[in-house]
Design an enzyme around this catalytic site. Sequence first.
Site, PDB file in Angstrom:
ATOM      1  N   ARG A 216      85.435  -5.514 -52.179  1.00 55.06           N
ATOM      2  CA  ARG A 216      85.397  -4.130 -52.680  1.00 55.06           C
ATOM      3  C   ARG A 216      83.978  -3.778 -53.105  1.00 55.06           C
ATOM      4  NH1 ARG A 216      90.229  -5.691 -56.038  1.00 55.06           N
ATOM      5  NH2 ARG A 216      91.972  -5.330 -54.644  1.00 55.06           N
ATOM      6  N   PHE A 232      96.688   0.336 -45.788  1.00 54.23           N
ATOM      7  CA  PHE A 232      97.349  -0.665 -46.641  1.00 54.23           C
ATOM      8  C   PHE A 232      96.636  -0.660 -48.005  1.00 54.23           C
ATOM      9  CE2 PHE A 232      97.267  -2.165 -42.226  1.00 54.23           C
ATOM     10  CZ  PHE A 232      98.611  -2.271 -41.929  1.00 54.23           C
ATOM     11  N   ASP A 305      93.571  -3.805 -44.368  1.00 54.33           N
ATOM     12  CA  ASP A 305      93.899  -4.974 -45.204  1.00 54.33           C
ATOM     13  C   ASP A 305      95.414  -5.150 -45.254  1.00 54.33           C
ATOM     14  OD1 ASP A 305      93.803  -7.102 -46.963  1.00 54.33           O
ATOM     15  OD2 ASP A 305      93.575  -5.845 -48.744  1.00 54.33           O
ATOM     16  N   CYS A 345      95.178 -12.093 -44.333  1.00 52.36           N
ATOM     17  CA  CYS A 345      95.491 -13.060 -45.388  1.00 52.36           C
ATOM     18  C   CYS A 345      96.577 -14.031 -44.913  1.00 52.36           C
ATOM     19  CB  CYS A 345      95.890 -12.361 -46.681  1.00 52.36           C
ATOM     20  SG  CYS A 345      97.294 -11.275 -46.495  1.00 52.36           S
TER      21      CYS A 345
HETATM   22  N1  SAH Z   1      94.061  -3.545 -49.944  1.00 55.34           N
HETATM   23  C1  SAH Z   1      94.947  -3.672 -51.066  1.00 55.34           C
HETATM   24  C2  SAH Z   1      95.975  -4.762 -50.883  1.00 55.34           C
HETATM   25  C3  SAH Z   1      96.851  -4.599 -49.671  1.00 55.34           C
HETATM   26  S1  SAH Z   1      98.345  -5.468 -49.778  1.00 55.34           S
HETATM   27  C4  SAH Z   1      94.142  -3.879 -52.343  1.00 55.34           C
HETATM   28  O1  SAH Z   1      92.909  -4.053 -52.248  1.00 55.34           O
HETATM   29  O2  SAH Z   1      94.716  -3.879 -53.407  1.00 55.34           O
HETATM   30  C5  SAH Z   1      99.232  -4.837 -48.452  1.00 55.34           C
HETATM   31  C6  SAH Z   1      99.809  -3.437 -48.666  1.00 55.34           C
HETATM   32  O3  SAH Z   1     100.338  -3.011 -47.424  1.00 55.34           O
HETATM   33  C7  SAH Z   1     100.940  -3.305 -49.654  1.00 55.34           C
HETATM   34  O4  SAH Z   1     100.616  -2.317 -50.597  1.00 55.34           O
HETATM   35  C8  SAH Z   1     102.154  -2.862 -48.821  1.00 55.34           C
HETATM   36  O5  SAH Z   1     102.937  -1.893 -49.496  1.00 55.34           O
HETATM   37  C9  SAH Z   1     101.498  -2.218 -47.644  1.00 55.34           C
HETATM   38  N2  SAH Z   1     102.210  -2.225 -46.354  1.00 55.34           N
HETATM   39  C10 SAH Z   1     102.872  -3.242 -45.761  1.00 55.34           C
HETATM   40  N3  SAH Z   1     103.258  -2.897 -44.516  1.00 55.34           N
HETATM   41  C11 SAH Z   1     102.798  -1.633 -44.308  1.00 55.34           C
HETATM   42  C12 SAH Z   1     102.849  -0.731 -43.201  1.00 55.34           C
HETATM   43  N4  SAH Z   1     103.428  -1.076 -42.045  1.00 55.34           N
HETATM   44  N5  SAH Z   1     102.270   0.481 -43.337  1.00 55.34           N
HETATM   45  C13 SAH Z   1     101.686   0.833 -44.505  1.00 55.34           C
HETATM   46  N6  SAH Z   1     101.586   0.013 -45.573  1.00 55.34           N
HETATM   47  C14 SAH Z   1     102.145  -1.202 -45.476  1.00 55.34           C
END
Ligand code: SAH
Length: 401
Positions: A216, A232, A305, A345
Amino acid sequence: MSLPVQYPTASLKPRREESLQGGHLWIFSGALQQPPHWIEPGGLVDVKAANGQFVARGYYNPQTDIAIRILTRDREEAIDEVFFRDRVRRALALRQAFDPEQTSAYRLIHSEGDGLPGLIVDHYAGILVVQVHTRGMERLRSLLIDALRDETGARGILLRNDSQSRRREGLEVEEPLAVSGDVPERIIVRENGVRFLVDPWQGQKTGFFIDQRDKRAALRQYARDKRVLNCFSYTGGFSVYAALTDPGTRVTSVDVSAPALEMARENFSLNGLDPDRHEFLIADVFDYLAQARRDGSLFDVVILDPPAFARSQGARSQALKAYRRLNTLGMQVLQPGGILLTCSCSGVVHLDDLLGVLAQAAQHVQRPVQLLETCTHSLDHPINLAMPETGYLKAIFCRVG
Ligand code: SAH
């Protein structure tokens, strides 16, 4: 004089002690010549080499492929409260690197990476969130909680034993439980001086994705006065950092989780940013990107992500396909010369795999890609050199021509 410490014994097949001497902490059931007798699942064991010499001490679970996880190689060291105090102190010493005024959210114990297999402890401004993943650690739970409370001076400790992966170990999936002090519904933490709300009770994982802290920070240099798409986004970790770089920066955050996006808006406000100047979209990222491509929308920076697409070796090839599709779509909504931050991840997807996926995506969209920065997690997620599997995060910044 105290009596030597002794636990039931497991003996190894010839030469199977070598990887343990190199710092590996797992013994697979196939490496055992003689499993321990008279021991309950999760009980402590002494591991002996084929020649009968003491090698290490750990805990045993007959139900899992990993039969024994090592806790110490010191024969004199009992697995008691002193042991846990020592390991917690060692973990704390490493995290002294964080200035609490700037960063109050960090991982305190990263499982095998910190010599405590099966245990995750995240620290959020004086509150600890604990996840116990193995049967052996479960049996040691009260020693552990006492040591954590006494050594860290935490205001509260929450047990988040609600992960489905516990079933594999023969453990129950539990409701979150405060085991010490008071654990508020929301905690305000700082990360590189940026403020975030964390919901330790219901948030994903332990409440926040601490492992992206340094990525970040690195994003800042690319986001000034740009149009940024954060896919995400969860509670807006990358989004807030980007928006703070410049009043001209515009951020679109996309996630399927409505509560996560609601908290993302709050995180903007918490940092003096007006969420109404930015976009928050509840959507499936794949659908959103496909539509954005059809609409001809373009961004200067795209962040991908996603959650782990593969949790096991068997799911790997499907996962690689999904990463390929995602990265192709991400490149298609990038301005020429735009920056892509792509992450994985999934433990079973390695850096080389992700680079391969990127190369295939680049070929598909017929655009040149320059790799700028390749990252993993930072010092609060130490990787055990003998166990590459203790590292799981790959993040690549690249420029797409
Ligand atoms: N980048 C974030 C962490 C991402 S975790 C940070 O820095 O905090 C992954 C995220 O993807 C979660 O919030 C989950 O709700 C979301 N997610 C999972 N599958 C998804 C999809 N198909 N489309 C949109 N969001 C999704």
